[in-house]
Write a protein that holds these residues in place. Structure first.
Motif, PDB file in Angstrom:
ATOM      1  N   PHE A 179       1.016  -1.575  -0.029  1.00  0.00           N
ATOM      2  CA  PHE A 179       0.058  -0.082   0.206  1.00  0.00           C
ATOM      3  C   PHE A 179       0.416   1.338   0.196  1.00  0.00           C
ATOM      4  O   PHE A 179       1.552   0.979   0.750  1.00  0.00           O
ATOM      5  CB  PHE A 179      -0.757   0.220   1.314  1.00  0.00           C
ATOM      6  N   PHE A 180       0.475   2.128  -0.735  1.00  0.00           N
ATOM      7  CA  PHE A 180       1.732   3.338  -0.961  1.00  0.00           C
ATOM      8  C   PHE A 180       0.562   4.736  -0.779  1.00  0.00           C
ATOM      9  O   PHE A 180      -0.462   5.008  -1.024  1.00  0.00           O
ATOM     10  CB  PHE A 180       1.910   3.811  -3.104  1.00  0.00           C
ATOM     11  N   GLY A 181       0.109   5.761  -0.071  1.00  0.00           N
ATOM     12  CA  GLY A 181      -0.438   6.917   0.403  1.00  0.00           C
ATOM     13  C   GLY A 181      -0.185   7.525  -1.152  1.00  0.00           C
ATOM     14  O   GLY A 181       0.281   8.294  -1.417  1.00  0.00           O
ATOM     15  N   LEU A 182      -1.418   8.320  -0.646  1.00  0.00           N
ATOM     16  CA  LEU A 182      -1.963   9.266  -1.829  1.00  0.00           C
ATOM     17  C   LEU A 182      -2.143  10.587  -0.888  1.00  0.00           C
ATOM     18  O   LEU A 182      -2.706  10.117   0.721  1.00  0.00           O
ATOM     19  CB  LEU A 182      -3.158   9.056  -2.543  1.00  0.00           C
ATOM     20  N   ASN A 183      -2.597  11.234  -1.455  1.00  0.00           N
ATOM     21  CA  ASN A 183      -2.875  12.362  -0.541  1.00  0.00           C
ATOM     22  C   ASN A 183      -4.884  12.998  -0.182  1.00  0.00           C
ATOM     23  O   ASN A 183      -4.850  12.794  -1.362  1.00  0.00           O
ATOM     24  CB  ASN A 183      -2.241  14.262  -1.016  1.00  0.00           C
ATOM     25  N   THR A 208      -3.629  13.418  -5.539  1.00  0.00           N
ATOM     26  CA  THR A 208      -3.071  13.988  -6.597  1.00  0.00           C
ATOM     27  C   THR A 208      -1.074  13.607  -6.083  1.00  0.00           C
ATOM     28  O   THR A 208      -0.229  14.139  -7.489  1.00  0.00           O
ATOM     29  CB  THR A 208      -3.238  15.870  -7.035  1.00  0.00           C
ATOM     30  N   GLY A 209      -1.121  12.645  -5.574  1.00  0.00           N
ATOM     31  CA  GLY A 209       0.493  12.705  -5.204  1.00  0.00           C
ATOM     32  C   GLY A 209       0.379  12.056  -3.753  1.00  0.00           C
ATOM     33  O   GLY A 209       0.249  11.038  -3.010  1.00  0.00           O
ATOM     34  N   ARG A 210       1.931  11.893  -3.289  1.00  0.00           N
ATOM     35  CA  ARG A 210       1.934  10.886  -3.197  1.00  0.00           C
ATOM     36  C   ARG A 210       2.379  11.446  -1.105  1.00  0.00           C
ATOM     37  O   ARG A 210       2.665  12.748  -0.875  1.00  0.00           O
ATOM     38  CB  ARG A 210       3.556  10.335  -2.433  1.00  0.00           C
ATOM     39  N   ASP A 211       1.429  10.721  -0.710  1.00  0.00           N
ATOM     40  CA  ASP A 211       1.431  11.300   1.494  1.00  0.00           C
ATOM     41  C   ASP A 211       1.824   9.118   1.947  1.00  0.00           C
ATOM     42  O   ASP A 211       0.702   8.836   1.961  1.00  0.00           O
ATOM     43  CB  ASP A 211       0.928  11.610   1.556  1.00  0.00           C
ATOM     44  N   ASP A 212       2.771   9.661   2.667  1.00  0.00           N
ATOM     45  CA  ASP A 212       3.669   8.113   3.289  1.00  0.00           C
ATOM     46  C   ASP A 212       2.431   8.232   4.313  1.00  0.00           C
ATOM     47  O   ASP A 212       2.918   6.859   5.270  1.00  0.00           O
ATOM     48  CB  ASP A 212       4.942   8.090   3.995  1.00  0.00           C
ATOM     49  N   THR A 213       1.824   8.948   5.041  1.00  0.00           N
ATOM     50  CA  THR A 213       1.081   8.520   6.042  1.00  0.00           C
ATOM     51  C   THR A 213       0.129   8.603   6.113  1.00  0.00           C
ATOM     52  O   THR A 213      -1.157   8.584   6.883  1.00  0.00           O
ATOM     53  CB  THR A 213       1.540  10.501   6.952  1.00  0.00           C
ATOM     54  N   SER A 214      -0.983   8.605   4.685  1.00  0.00           N
ATOM     55  CA  SER A 214      -2.781   8.305   4.639  1.00  0.00           C
ATOM     56  C   SER A 214      -2.969   7.316   5.319  1.00  0.00           C
ATOM     57  O   SER A 214      -2.174   5.659   4.748  1.00  0.00           O
ATOM     58  CB  SER A 214      -2.430   8.908   3.635  1.00  0.00           C
ATOM     59  N   ALA A 226      10.963   0.231  -1.978  1.00  0.00           N
ATOM     60  CA  ALA A 226      12.192   0.662  -1.261  1.00  0.00           C
ATOM     61  C   ALA A 226      11.422   1.720  -1.225  1.00  0.00           C
ATOM     62  O   ALA A 226      10.299   2.876  -1.043  1.00  0.00           O
ATOM     63  CB  ALA A 226      12.489   1.526  -3.143  1.00  0.00           C
ATOM     64  N   PRO A 227      12.473   2.574  -0.179  1.00  0.00           N
ATOM     65  CA  PRO A 227      11.635   3.780   0.870  1.00  0.00           C
ATOM     66  C   PRO A 227      11.584   5.175   0.344  1.00  0.00           C
ATOM     67  O   PRO A 227      10.909   6.317   0.995  1.00  0.00           O
ATOM     68  CB  PRO A 227      12.455   3.442   2.372  1.00  0.00           C
ATOM     69  N   TRP A 228      11.897   5.419  -1.002  1.00  0.00           N
ATOM     70  CA  TRP A 228      11.751   6.114  -2.197  1.00  0.00           C
ATOM     71  C   TRP A 228      10.549   6.615  -2.663  1.00  0.00           C
ATOM     72  O   TRP A 228       9.916   6.489  -3.580  1.00  0.00           O
ATOM     73  CB  TRP A 228      13.365   6.111  -2.979  1.00  0.00           C
ATOM     74  N   ALA A 284      14.858   9.751   0.134  1.00  0.00           N
ATOM     75  CA  ALA A 284      13.237   9.131   0.391  1.00  0.00           C
ATOM     76  C   ALA A 284      12.143  10.051   0.057  1.00  0.00           C
ATOM     77  O   ALA A 284      11.124   9.080  -0.994  1.00  0.00           O
ATOM     78  CB  ALA A 284      13.148   8.937   1.938  1.00  0.00           C
ATOM     79  N   GLN A 285      12.079  11.373  -0.236  1.00  0.00           N
ATOM     80  CA  GLN A 285      11.055  12.166  -0.984  1.00  0.00           C
ATOM     81  C   GLN A 285      11.464  12.779  -2.203  1.00  0.00           C
ATOM     82  O   GLN A 285      10.764  12.992  -3.087  1.00  0.00           O
ATOM     83  CB  GLN A 285      10.794  13.009  -0.459  1.00  0.00           C
TER      84      GLN A 285
END
Length: 820
Positions: A213-217, A221-227, A339-341, A493-494
């Protein structure tokens, strides 16, 4: 379940308020606690947060409000705790934390605030204050204490089951999220499930397996690792169940060749990876979006790039890529990594059986090529696997199907005129950017070629090279790790050029293979051309260069004397201490005979089925674990023990059921393996370990299952000598290293539907939603009367529908961390 704190009052003071300005209530309390004069301010009650405590000074006037913060109580890590206060004579309230590990309070400005109990190593008090101003503008304050105990498995273990639904403990709910054939692009019609559907390049594939699972805002529209509510789910699609995929349930073969193109297209497109956007609705239900621009299928037809030391190597030349830098597709994608990136790693497992080779093909090749193909199982023959390479099409430029024929056919001797080298384009780790649907996946050849089960990272440490652990899923194969040549820089990572970051860390490094010694120690042996026996002079196989070593990692591991294991499959790394766990799914009497056991693969026994059929060798498998020297993943040595031995609870405790399993936790054939994420209590202090089974030896008494464990550490048990017995009655003693018996720290959490494998798992960062894959329900059943009708029958409906592999969602009814 919720832990509510009610009754009793501990009122330790009041503070004077001045309503003439605009200070926060939390600021006032903080000033009070530090004995500073309150200069005044109007209390803004809603949504405020701060730290509070009251010292009960006798010279202070008393509030005319009355408050109670409830009595003290206890809970354990990961549970939802409800603080219930009461206030009379007040116009507003505020909960605040006074001491203990910091938690996030939800509903802090209401009478009932909640939080998730944090991970703790021992009983830990958390103190909270409940504050309310009276009509005389003085705050009344009370405190309560919640003692949090370490994580525990408090759910009731499931019994062994043979029913046709997914079963989880009371207090949990499951829903089906993403099933075979679901449309993932606009305009694609709903799945008919009659064997006539097409365009699986825009539908969910079959045999769901590893995932992440990869987080989205919130805007999507984009990445959010905390979602925790919106993200991209990457799902492997390993294989197909043709008896339910096609209308007549069989492959159409005439004269040894496939003849129906739509069938072959359906099978090819059902393999690979599915990338879908998912979100949790306001009612708490998860769903995928059919119209998301992130949605994508990666199949055996998708263009790929080769990176790393093997890029451009002669063994990769094909008609499609004479320069050996590109290829098409990924197949038999089993477990995974990340990968953490922000990229997904998918792993090509049992790819060898997809290739056809003409009888006598070896005579047309250098002997070395035939040797290498034989070592990887590319035996071929005119009919192999699903036989895609035999489909003839009228367009000579269409090589979609021809590429699966790995015979020497025509053209230059270097292989650039046919697909004799195509098998060398498979067996790799493939890196995918889920956030960029236009990106080309990259095969990371520095990580070696094998039947890759997974590629799980060690914990990332700034300044140390990243490390990945990898099993080669076949009986008698090896356990590997890849150590990058580049130290980890957390600033990467970001970055948004994610695949370029992968180039930095995954294209250069050292591949190692494990040797497990009888003493409980072990060594990582480098597979580097020119080192030791890995030279052109090697008697087993003449290595030409590093590309040759990586393409033929199995032969390199043979040459250096690595330890042959009982089907090394998923690896997972404890996020709290870095110890590495590896499932060894099983072995038979051929791969693990009585005289062939060793300390790391110690058992040879019989586990008879209920009908009396013998199952000899190591049919139930085990889980081994290792601790790197110095707790440094780049170390060249390690210590190890066997954490769990699969066994029925009725088997001999002295020599077979070495982990002391009982009816609540006996299992066989461990496969999937995953620790809770370190962003929530299930992955902190003493993380949860999830164990999934892919079993044939135990399915006479239960369907495949998923267990939860709270493991200890390497070395928590001790040395033990067992007596193995073969079919003739001959015996042989074997010494090994056995971990502490799990007892109540291992329980059966889920049992799947009939003939299904439980495989693939991940969660949202908060651990309150868990995703699990159910693969090939009804496998082996007849087309007309399937042995399973799952998932259409999950909610109790009577169904005759064909079964479908699917991703399910598991949540806890009270909103707590799943499993705790």
């Amino acid at each position: 379940m919720s832990e509510s704190k009610r009754a009793g009052t501990h009122d330790d003071g009041d503070i004077q308020l001045n309503f003439s300005a605009n200070a926060h209530i939390s600021d006032i309390i903080e000033q009070r606690n530090s004995r500073r004069q309150i200069l005044g301010g109007m209390v803004a009650m809603a949504g405020l947060f701060g730290l509070s405590a009251c010292d009960g000074d006798s010279d202070q006037p008393r509030s005319d409000a009355t408050v109670s913060a409830g009595s003290s109580g206890a809970t354990s890590s990961g549970k939802v705790v409800t603080l219930t206060g009461t206030a009379t004579g007040s116009t507003g309230v505020l909960w605040q934390q006074v001491s203990g590990p910091a938690v996030t309070l939800t509903g802090a400005n209401t009478n009932s605030a909640t939080f998730i109990a944090p991970a703790v190593a021992s009983a830990t008090p958390l103190v909270f204050s409940f504050n309310a101003p009276g009509s005389n503008n003085i705050i009344a304050s009370a405190q309560t204490t919640v003692t949090v105990n370490p994580a525990a498995l408090t759910f009731s273990a499931l019994p062994k089951l043979l029913n046709d639904v997914v079963t989880v403990p009371e207090g949990y709910t499951i829903s089906v999220l993403y099933a075979l054939g679901d449309p993932i692009a606009p305009g694609v019609p709903a799945f008919g499930n009659t064997g006539n559907d097409t365009n699986f390049a825009q539908r969910a594939g079959d045999h769901h397996d590893g995932m992440y699972f990869f987080g989205l805002n919130a805007a999507g529209t984009g990445r959010d690792d905390t979602s925790n509510t919106r993200g991209i789910l990457c799902v492997n699609h390993e294989n197909v169940t043709e008896q339910y995929l096609h209308a007549n349930g069989t492959l159409t073969v005439v004269g040894g060749a496939r003849t129906v193109q739509v069938e072959v297209d359906r099978e090819i497109e059902c393999h690979g990876v599915g990338i879908i956007e998912v979100a949790r609705g306001s009612n708490g239900t998860w769903a995928y979006s059919q119209t998301s621009t992130f949605n994508r299928r990666i199949t055996p037809n998708t263009p790929m790039a080769f990176n790393g030391p093997v890029r451009g190597a002669a063994q990769l030349r094909t008609l499609y890529s004479p320069t050996a830098v590109a290829g098409r597709g990924t197949v038999n994608n089993c477990a995974n990594g990340f990968a953490p990136w922000g990229t997904y790693l998918t792993c090509e497992e049992n790819w060898a059986g997809y290739f056809n080779r003409a009888t006598g093909d070896n005579a047309l090749r250098p002997a070395k090529e035939g040797q290498a193909y034989a070592r990887y199982g590319v035996a071929g023959g005119p009919v192999a696997g699903l036989n895609w390479g035999t489909l003839a099409v009228s367009d000579p430029a269409n090589t979609t199907y021809r590429k699966w024929n790995a015979s020497v056919v025509a053209g230059p001797a270097d292989g650039s005129g046919d697909f004799r080298n195509e098998p060398n384009q498979y067996g790799w780790i493939v890196e995918i950017d889920p956030y960029d649907p236009a990106s080309t996946p990259r095969k990371r050849t520095a990580m070696g070629r094998m039947a890759h089960e997974g590629a799980w990272p060690a914990n990332f440490v700034a300044g140390r090279p990243p490390v990945y652990y990898m099993g080669d899923d076949s009986r008698g194969e090896y356990f590997y790790k890849f150590v990058s040549a580049t130290p980890w820089d957390a600033a990467d990572a970001q970055r948004t050029d994610r695949l370029n970051v992968g180039d930095k860390y995954l294209d250069n490094g050292t591949l190692y293979v494990a040797r497990f010694d009888a003493t409980g120690a072990g060594v990582w042996i480098p597979l580097v051309f020119g080192t030791g026996v890995l030279t052109a002079a090697n008697a087993l196989y003449s290595f030409a260069n590093q590309a040759d070593v990586l393409i033929n990692a199995r032969l390199a591991a043979d040459a250096v004397g690595a330890t042959k294991m009982d089907r090394p499959e998923w690896a997972s790394v404890n996020p709290a201490n870095g110890e590495v766990y590896l499932t060894l799914t099983n072995g038979n009497a051929t791969s693990r005979p009585l005289a062939g056991t060793d300390a790391a693969n110690p058992r040879h026994y019989n586990d008879p089925r209920t009908n009396g059929t013998a199952q000899r060798g190591n049919p139930n498998g085990h889980i081994i674990r290792l601790r790197e020297t110095g707790d440094n993943a780049t170390a060249l040595t390690f210590s190890w023990d066997i954490y769990l031995f699969g066994a029925g609870s009725d088997l001999d405790a002295a020599n077979i059921n070495l982990s002391g399993l009982d009816a609540t936790n006996d299992f066989a054939s461990p496969d999937g393996l995953w620790f809770g994420r370190p962003t929530n209590p299930s992955g902190q202090i003493n993380p949860l370990l999830w164990i999934q089974t892919d079993d044939g030896s135990f399915t006479d008494v239960t369907n495949n299952q998923m267990l939860l464990a709270l493991p200890g550490r390497v070395g928590d048990g001790g040395a033990r000598t067992i007596t193995n017995t073969d079919a003739t009655g001959a015996t042989r003693q074997q010494a090994t290293i056995v971990g502490r018996a799990p007892g109540l720290t291992l329980k059966r959490f889920l049992v799947g539907p009939r003939n299904a494998e439980i495989t693939g798992i991940d969660s949202t960062p908060d651990g309150r939603t868990v995703f699990v894959n159910i693969q090939h329900p009804g496998e082996g059943g007849p087309t007309a009367t399937p042995s399973s009708n799952w998932p259409s029958n999950q909610n109790g409906a009577v169904s005759t529908a064909r079964p479908r592999s699917a991703t399910i969602v598991i949540t806890k009814n009270d909103g707590g961390v799943v499993g705790l």
